[in-house]
Design an enzyme around this catalytic site. Structure first.
Site, PDB file in Angstrom:
ATOM      1  N   LYS A   1      36.993  25.655  40.385  1.00 50.81           N
ATOM      2  CA  LYS A   1      38.251  26.311  40.010  1.00 50.81           C
ATOM      3  C   LYS A   1      38.740  27.197  41.160  1.00 50.81           C
ATOM      4  O   LYS A   1      38.154  28.243  41.442  1.00 50.81           O
ATOM      5  CB  LYS A   1      38.035  27.184  38.764  1.00 50.81           C
ATOM      6  CG  LYS A   1      39.352  27.617  38.136  1.00 50.81           C
ATOM      7  CD  LYS A   1      39.199  28.783  37.194  1.00 50.81           C
ATOM      8  CE  LYS A   1      39.152  30.087  37.931  1.00 50.81           C
ATOM      9  NZ  LYS A   1      40.349  30.367  38.770  1.00 50.81           N
TER      10      LYS A   1
ATOM     11  N   GLU B   1      29.196  36.507  45.116  1.00 53.80           N
ATOM     12  CA  GLU B   1      29.600  36.965  46.457  1.00 53.80           C
ATOM     13  C   GLU B   1      30.823  37.827  46.256  1.00 53.80           C
ATOM     14  O   GLU B   1      31.905  37.317  45.945  1.00 53.80           O
ATOM     15  CB  GLU B   1      29.927  35.767  47.355  1.00 53.80           C
ATOM     16  CG  GLU B   1      28.745  34.876  47.669  1.00 53.80           C
ATOM     17  CD  GLU B   1      27.730  35.503  48.609  1.00 53.80           C
ATOM     18  OE1 GLU B   1      27.961  36.632  49.094  1.00 53.80           O
ATOM     19  OE2 GLU B   1      26.688  34.870  48.850  1.00 53.80           O
TER      20      GLU B   1
ATOM     21  N   CYS C   1      36.301  39.127  53.252  1.00 56.24           N
ATOM     22  CA  CYS C   1      35.265  39.970  52.622  1.00 56.24           C
ATOM     23  C   CYS C   1      34.457  40.691  53.671  1.00 56.24           C
ATOM     24  O   CYS C   1      34.052  41.835  53.474  1.00 56.24           O
ATOM     25  CB  CYS C   1      34.378  39.115  51.727  1.00 56.24           C
ATOM     26  SG  CYS C   1      33.674  37.693  52.553  1.00 56.24           S
TER      27      CYS C   1
ATOM     28  N   GLU D   1      37.793  49.221  49.110  1.00 50.56           N
ATOM     29  CA  GLU D   1      37.993  47.999  49.888  1.00 50.56           C
ATOM     30  C   GLU D   1      39.496  47.755  49.978  1.00 50.56           C
ATOM     31  O   GLU D   1      40.126  47.354  49.001  1.00 50.56           O
ATOM     32  CB  GLU D   1      37.317  46.805  49.197  1.00 50.56           C
ATOM     33  CG  GLU D   1      37.477  45.539  50.013  1.00 50.56           C
ATOM     34  CD  GLU D   1      37.001  44.272  49.319  1.00 50.56           C
ATOM     35  OE1 GLU D   1      37.148  44.150  48.089  1.00 50.56           O
ATOM     36  OE2 GLU D   1      36.515  43.385  50.036  1.00 50.56           O
TER      37      GLU D   1
END
Ligand code: NAD
Length: 467
Positions: free
Chosen positions: A168, A241, A275, A371
């Site tokens: 997905k 992750e 990331c 972040e």
């Protein structure tokens, strides 16, 4: 010509409804995309479940051959896939092309691996061996920053290990993945690989589905927690992750301009939506001004624009929500630090933000602690490496990090004490399919890539025989 269909049980099919995919550089529709219903998700999982026993029992050489065929077809169609990727994701075409070739290389890498039986004892009294068995149906969930390469972290490893897959992509970047599905659909038996697209509403159902045995998830820490909760009931295997807030610690003995250049690339690649981008730069006071000046120079010179135009270095933010979030972080940083480059969103269409450098800022601010996931870098002044290490480690995240010094012994010592899954020395954000990758603390659970990543798609089984 791409059709953009779901792939369920070996057949391309329309979604029960549709959705538009928006080009973030123009805010216009790239294509109408099928949107799967819950019933179609269930159908995909049922197909994957039915296909599992035969695929698991297929000789590994045949599974490997399927991965090689997929690698070849990705490579052969790289220009088309890269163009789609740029249109839906926003990244410059050269970067998109690199990502597509990278995906092909990752499929090829996994095609070279094996899952041999390890014999621990073969003595007169017993034989003990460790095997790796496939798990069953894997739900592979991918975010919008690197749709192709992150898909290639998961799909080839899952298939090589003998699992079947329901893949997905993210709601805002499904097109390159659907085109991939169309290209590879006949390379494995029906049901072995299924691809569905959703409007960010089927991830929970896929995670909690009773016939899904493992979730391999890449995305934000917040969603990762939901995945973990959704998988808890059935004690499903999970690999998470998640987000990161990578620190680069720059000691006073490096060349400030050269190091600034490398840090700039690692912070602003993919418009900072990586990331493992450098998200905080801790720079020694003796070279702080020179590093800030060089970063600002590079930011001012960067060519920002629509990714299909030649010479563009940075595209837009991928979607409106992220664009508005990053603008909010910049507004906050305006009060807590000093913006020396960028800080503006150009007028007109598209989610563009100029690369932004913020100096005279420190920990305890949004830009440093959160972040940001966008083109804005805080540069924090440090007294020494120990000071920086303590600040770098005082984070919930622990994905990557880097130490920059000409004294490799000092760098090596600091690296070993950094609380993150990967630490680079004098570089940042290098990924290789043969090197395992995973996060510490709130950056994730488990790992991907390499033999360790492959093992996560299996269940260990010990056979201990008396004789
Ligand atoms: P996100 O968590 O919003 O979405 C990721 C995927 O999860 C999408 O496909 C989404 O549809 C799906 N999803 C949404 N709700 C779900 C649910 N309840 N259950 C299961 N799946 C669900 O993340 P994003 O905003 O697309 O991506 C950005 C984030 O991803 C950043 O935090 C970034 O650091 C992280 N990321 C991590 C890595 C890594 O390897 N550690 C790599 C790339 C991106």
């Amino acid at each position: 010509m791409a059709q953009f269909k779901l792939l369920i049980d070996g057949r391309l099919e329309d979604g029960d409804s549709t959705m538009e995919v928006i080009n973030p550089a123009t805010e216009e529709s790239v294509a109408t995309c099928p949107r799967a219903s819950k019933a179609q998700l269930d159908k995909a999982v049922a197909a994957a479940k039915a296909a599992f026993p035969a695929w698991r029992d297929t000789p590994i050489a045949e599974r490997r051959a399927a991965l090689v065929a997929m690698a070849d077809v990705i490579q052969a169609n790289a220009p088309e896939l890269a163009r789609l990727l740029t249109q839906e994701q926003g990244k410059p075409i050269d970067a998109a092309t690199g990502e597509v070739y990278g995906a092909s290389a990752f499929f090829r890498y996994f095609s070279t691996l094996d899952l041999p039986i390890k014999v621990l004892d073969d003595g007169p009294g017993r034989k003990v061996e460790v095997r790796r068995r496939a798990l069953g149906v894997v739900g592979a969930i991918v975010p919008w920053n690197f749709p192709m390469i992150l898909m290639a972290f998961k799909v080839p490893a899952a298939l090589l290990a003998g699992n079947t897959v329901v893949l997905k992509p993210a709601a805002t970047t499904p097109l390159s993945t659907l085109r991939f599905a169309e290209l590879v659909k006949d390379m494995v038996p029906p049901g072995v690989l299924n691809v569905i697209a959703d409007a960010n509403d089927l991830g929970g159902a896929l995670t909690a589905h009773p016939d899904v045995n493992k979730i391999s998830f890449t995305g934000s820490t917040e969603t990762g927690k939901k995945v973990m909760a959704g998988a808890a009931d059935a004690l499903k295997r999970i690999t998470l992750e998640l987000g990161g807030n990578d620190a680069a610690i720059v000691l006073g003995d490096v060349n400030p301009e050269v190091t600034a250049g490398k840090i700039f690339s690692a912070a602003f690649q993919n418009s900072g939506q990586v990331c493992i981008a450098v998200k905080r730069a801790y720079v020694h006071e003796s070279i702080y001004d020179r590093v800030c000046d060089e970063l600002a120079k590079l930011a001012d010179a960067a060519v920002v624009g629509e990714g299909l135009q030649q010479g563009v270095q940075m595209g837009p933010l991928q979607n409106k929500m992220q664009y508005e979030k990053v603008l909010g972080v910049i507004e906050d940083a305006r009060k807590t630090g000093k913006i020396i480059a960028g800080g503006v969103a150009p007028e007109g269409k598209g989610y563009f933000i100029r690369p932004t450098i913020v100096r005279d800022i420190t920990d305890g601010t949004r830009l440093v602690d959160e972040e940001q996931f966008g083109p804005v870098l805080p540069v924090i002044k440090i007294r020494d490496g120990e000071d920086a290490l303590a600040r770098a480690n005082a984070s919930l995240y622990g994905l990557g990090g880097s130490i920059w010094s000409d004294d490799l012994d000092v760098a090596y010592d600091l690296a070993g004490r950094m609380e993150s899954g990967t630490v680079w020395i004098n570089k940042h954000a290098e990924l290789d399919p043969g090197i395992p990758f995973g996060g510490a603390k709130s950056s994730g659970i488990g790992s991907e890539l390499g033999e360790a990543g492959l093992a996560e798609f299996t269940q260990m089984q010990v056979i201990n025989m008396a004789r």
